[in-house]
Write an enzyme that holds these catalytic residues in place. Sequence first.
Site, PDB file in Angstrom:
ATOM      1  N   ASN A 210       0.893  -0.952   0.088  1.00 36.13           N
ATOM      2  CA  ASN A 210      -0.044   0.195   0.027  1.00 36.13           C
ATOM      3  C   ASN A 210       0.857   1.080  -0.112  1.00 36.13           C
ATOM      4  O   ASN A 210       2.286   1.203  -0.229  1.00 36.13           O
ATOM      5  CB  ASN A 210      -0.856  -0.152   1.200  1.00 36.13           C
ATOM      6  CG  ASN A 210      -0.245  -0.132   2.515  1.00 36.13           C
ATOM      7  OD1 ASN A 210       0.526   0.809   2.741  1.00 36.13           O
ATOM      8  ND2 ASN A 210      -0.231  -1.339   3.260  1.00 36.13           N
ATOM      9  N   ASP A 279      -4.030  -6.569   5.011  1.00 30.64           N
ATOM     10  CA  ASP A 279      -4.924  -7.621   5.772  1.00 30.64           C
ATOM     11  C   ASP A 279      -4.737  -9.004   5.037  1.00 30.64           C
ATOM     12  O   ASP A 279      -5.016  -9.877   6.023  1.00 30.64           O
ATOM     13  CB  ASP A 279      -6.234  -7.026   5.598  1.00 30.64           C
ATOM     14  CG  ASP A 279      -6.448  -5.901   6.419  1.00 30.64           C
ATOM     15  OD1 ASP A 279      -6.011  -5.486   7.566  1.00 30.64           O
ATOM     16  OD2 ASP A 279      -7.267  -4.847   5.931  1.00 30.64           O
ATOM     17  N   LYS A 289       9.853 -16.909 -10.141  1.00 29.06           N
ATOM     18  CA  LYS A 289       8.931 -15.939 -10.910  1.00 29.06           C
ATOM     19  C   LYS A 289       7.737 -16.538 -11.733  1.00 29.06           C
ATOM     20  O   LYS A 289       8.116 -17.535 -12.604  1.00 29.06           O
ATOM     21  CB  LYS A 289       9.800 -15.046 -11.900  1.00 29.06           C
ATOM     22  CG  LYS A 289       9.220 -13.715 -12.203  1.00 29.06           C
ATOM     23  CD  LYS A 289      10.029 -13.010 -13.336  1.00 29.06           C
ATOM     24  CE  LYS A 289       9.133 -12.159 -14.013  1.00 29.06           C
ATOM     25  NZ  LYS A 289       9.773 -11.506 -15.082  1.00 29.06           N
ATOM     26  N   PRO A 305      -2.388 -11.960  10.400  1.00 30.62           N
ATOM     27  CA  PRO A 305      -2.759 -11.860  11.815  1.00 30.62           C
ATOM     28  C   PRO A 305      -2.927 -10.385  12.206  1.00 30.62           C
ATOM     29  O   PRO A 305      -2.458  -9.486  11.424  1.00 30.62           O
ATOM     30  CB  PRO A 305      -1.752 -12.503  12.531  1.00 30.62           C
ATOM     31  CG  PRO A 305      -0.564 -12.536  11.587  1.00 30.62           C
ATOM     32  CD  PRO A 305      -1.124 -12.682  10.164  1.00 30.62           C
ATOM     33  N   ASP A 306      -3.761 -10.126  13.040  1.00 31.29           N
ATOM     34  CA  ASP A 306      -4.101  -8.603  13.328  1.00 31.29           C
ATOM     35  C   ASP A 306      -2.921  -8.366  14.617  1.00 31.29           C
ATOM     36  O   ASP A 306      -2.973  -8.931  15.823  1.00 31.29           O
ATOM     37  CB  ASP A 306      -5.506  -8.294  13.869  1.00 31.29           C
ATOM     38  CG  ASP A 306      -5.692  -6.776  14.078  1.00 31.29           C
ATOM     39  OD1 ASP A 306      -4.584  -6.168  14.871  1.00 31.29           O
ATOM     40  OD2 ASP A 306      -6.778  -6.266  13.846  1.00 31.29           O
ATOM     41  N   LYS A 337     -13.308  -0.123  16.074  1.00 35.01           N
ATOM     42  CA  LYS A 337     -12.073  -0.934  16.229  1.00 35.01           C
ATOM     43  C   LYS A 337     -11.513  -0.401  17.604  1.00 35.01           C
ATOM     44  O   LYS A 337     -10.707  -1.558  18.171  1.00 35.01           O
ATOM     45  CB  LYS A 337     -10.992  -0.086  15.021  1.00 35.01           C
ATOM     46  CG  LYS A 337     -11.104  -0.751  13.678  1.00 35.01           C
ATOM     47  CD  LYS A 337     -10.361  -0.094  12.577  1.00 35.01           C
ATOM     48  CE  LYS A 337     -10.830  -0.489  11.497  1.00 35.01           C
ATOM     49  NZ  LYS A 337     -10.215   0.222  10.221  1.00 35.01           N
TER      50      LYS A 337
HETATM   51  O1  PMT Z   1       2.796   6.280   6.567  1.00 37.88           O
HETATM   52  P1  PMT Z   1       2.195   7.431   6.264  1.00 37.88           P
HETATM   53  O2  PMT Z   1       2.155   7.735   4.648  1.00 37.88           O
HETATM   54  O3  PMT Z   1       2.595   8.662   6.927  1.00 37.88           O
HETATM   55  O4  PMT Z   1       0.405   7.158   6.334  1.00 37.88           O
HETATM   56  C1  PMT Z   1      -0.079   7.262   7.635  1.00 37.88           C
HETATM   57  C2  PMT Z   1      -1.263   6.121   7.637  1.00 37.88           C
HETATM   58  C3  PMT Z   1      -2.185   6.938   6.993  1.00 37.88           C
HETATM   59  C4  PMT Z   1      -0.739   5.007   7.330  1.00 37.88           C
HETATM   60  C5  PMT Z   1      -1.633   6.190   9.435  1.00 37.88           C
HETATM   61  O5  PMT Z   1      -1.845   7.363   9.845  1.00 37.88           O
HETATM   62  C6  PMT Z   1      -2.846   5.120   9.210  1.00 37.88           C
HETATM   63  O6  PMT Z   1      -3.812   5.629   9.449  1.00 37.88           O
HETATM   64  N1  PMT Z   1      -2.616   3.865   9.873  1.00 37.88           N
HETATM   65  C7  PMT Z   1      -3.211   2.837   9.902  1.00 37.88           C
HETATM   66  C8  PMT Z   1      -3.524   2.500   8.595  1.00 37.88           C
HETATM   67  C9  PMT Z   1      -4.437   1.153   8.733  1.00 37.88           C
HETATM   68  O7  PMT Z   1      -4.266   0.038   7.837  1.00 37.88           O
HETATM   69  O8  PMT Z   1      -5.728   0.927   9.446  1.00 37.88           O
HETATM   70  P2  PMT Z   1      -6.650  -0.167   9.621  1.00 37.88           P
HETATM   71  O9  PMT Z   1      -8.008   0.598   9.897  1.00 37.88           O
HETATM   72  O10 PMT Z   1      -6.578  -1.136   8.435  1.00 37.88           O
HETATM   73  O11 PMT Z   1      -6.014  -1.015  10.966  1.00 37.88           O
HETATM   74  C10 PMT Z   1      -6.315  -0.362  12.182  1.00 37.88           C
HETATM   75  C11 PMT Z   1      -5.048  -0.588  13.189  1.00 37.88           C
HETATM   76  O12 PMT Z   1      -4.702  -2.048  13.308  1.00 37.88           O
HETATM   77  C12 PMT Z   1      -3.914   0.168  12.878  1.00 37.88           C
HETATM   78  O13 PMT Z   1      -3.522   0.628  13.956  1.00 37.88           O
HETATM   79  C13 PMT Z   1      -2.998  -1.008  12.079  1.00 37.88           C
HETATM   80  O14 PMT Z   1      -1.585  -0.699  12.445  1.00 37.88           O
HETATM   81  C14 PMT Z   1      -3.383  -2.198  12.949  1.00 37.88           C
HETATM   82  N2  PMT Z   1      -3.244  -3.304  12.266  1.00 37.88           N
HETATM   83  C15 PMT Z   1      -4.154  -3.649  11.107  1.00 37.88           C
HETATM   84  C16 PMT Z   1      -4.006  -4.909  10.462  1.00 37.88           C
HETATM   85  C17 PMT Z   1      -3.306  -5.874  10.913  1.00 37.88           C
HETATM   86  N3  PMT Z   1      -3.196  -6.896  10.210  1.00 37.88           N
HETATM   87  N4  PMT Z   1      -2.237  -5.444  11.938  1.00 37.88           N
HETATM   88  C18 PMT Z   1      -2.362  -4.531  12.545  1.00 37.88           C
HETATM   89  O15 PMT Z   1      -1.513  -4.338  13.638  1.00 37.88           O
END
Ligand code: PMT
Length: 398
Positions: A210, A279, A289, A305-306, A337
């Site tokens: 991403n 995710d 390849k 995993p989260d 969340k």
């Molecule tokens: O890196 P930059 O370009 O400065 O951009 C910053 C950002 C937009 C990436 C950052 O500010 C941000 O919003 N990060 C979280 C992005 C995200 O993937 O959010 P989510 O809603 O999918 O996940 C929620 C939370 O769970 C996040 O804290 C994420 O780190 C955590 N997570 C999610 C999935 C996973 N498998 N493991 C996790 O730990």
Amino acid sequence: MSNLSGQKIIVGVTGGIAAYKSCELIRRLADRGALVKVVMTPGAEAFVTPLTFQALSGSPVHTDLLDPEAEAGMGHIELARWADKIVIAPATANFLARLSQGRAEDLLSTVCLAAKADISVAPSMNQAMWINAATQKNLSLIEQLGINIVGPDSGDQACGDIGLGRMTEPMKIIAALELDSASNPLTGKKVVITAGPTLEALDPVRYLSNHSSGKMGYAIAMASVRAGAETVLVSGPVNLDCPLGVKRIEVTSCAEMQSAAMAEAAKADVFIATAAVADYRPEQASPQKIKKHGNEMAIKLVRNPDILAKVAALGDHLFCVGFAAESEKLIENASKKLISKNLNLIVANDISDQSIGFGSDENAVTLIGPDFELELGKSHKRLIARKILEVIGEEITK
Ligand code: PMT
């Protein structure tokens, strides 16, 4: 009473149009009981006269590197020894370049080189100069030196452009200086931060990922070090230097990020997940390849995993902060969340506005705790990071 009262502060003024705002800065610092001396570069004298600053600070203004009035003719050393803090506002692109290289060709840059005091800069320049790669490289070197960068803000500029580069307002600079001087509840604590994207391999040359640049997470790591915390950054692949004083663990995939984060968080006090973790990952990464076959190709993905939820389950000793990047129903989705991942705080990030969030220097977020909501308007990620850590500090001492 302000914690700046009695502090000896050098206000450095360089040659930018925002030099007029330094008058307000000096007045407000003096109101707070700070002892202020002003050092001007030759360029600054083209905008405001030394007499103005002398009247406002109640002290002679220093402009010359070779000062026959100084006791040993070494005014720069005397000034450097005198100061508890140095704040350079406005700091022009030219001055930032000199500072980043440790040059000593005028009084102000020489004082900065000789001083042990905390240095803050409030950049001010045209928006194109601000985004120029040379300026950004200089800023990253300045950050590496542990210098605090306050701002800039975005908006209308004196030259008619609109964008980032306006000097931050004097009261915001003072708030940043006060925050730096405050005894910080995070001092001595261990803070673990995840940052950047993860890369999930399809084969030796391709991956799913991403647009996370890591800027938000790195800004938090910098603010954490400044707050006196032992800081560990578990970082996906990004194009950023490791901030001074931060232990960085470089990872690629979610699996690697998870094992580093779990190991570091076991003995931490605060965990902050800014990373944009994939995710899903390809069920199998091909060792070779993948060759082209026909017009379509299906890839089976499996859930990653989260990491954040797993770290939060380590126990109540850990204050856990998540980020929620949402393109709709910001508060509602982020609040879900907060509960589902069992967090102490979630930072809701509206990514439908492309000028903030992924990849940008600025962000605008809402902090959501179990019993509060705090909106932080559009501002540089550095300032947002400092505010987030301030709130975490308040929450862990409740
Ligand atoms: O890196 P930059 O370009 O400065 O951009 C910053 C950002 C937009 C990436 C950052 O500010 C941000 O919003 N990060 C979280 C992005 C995200 O993937 O959010 P989510 O809603 O999918 O996940 C929620 C939370 O769970 C996040 O804290 C994420 O780190 C955590 N997570 C999610 C999935 C996973 N498998 N493991 C996790 O730990």
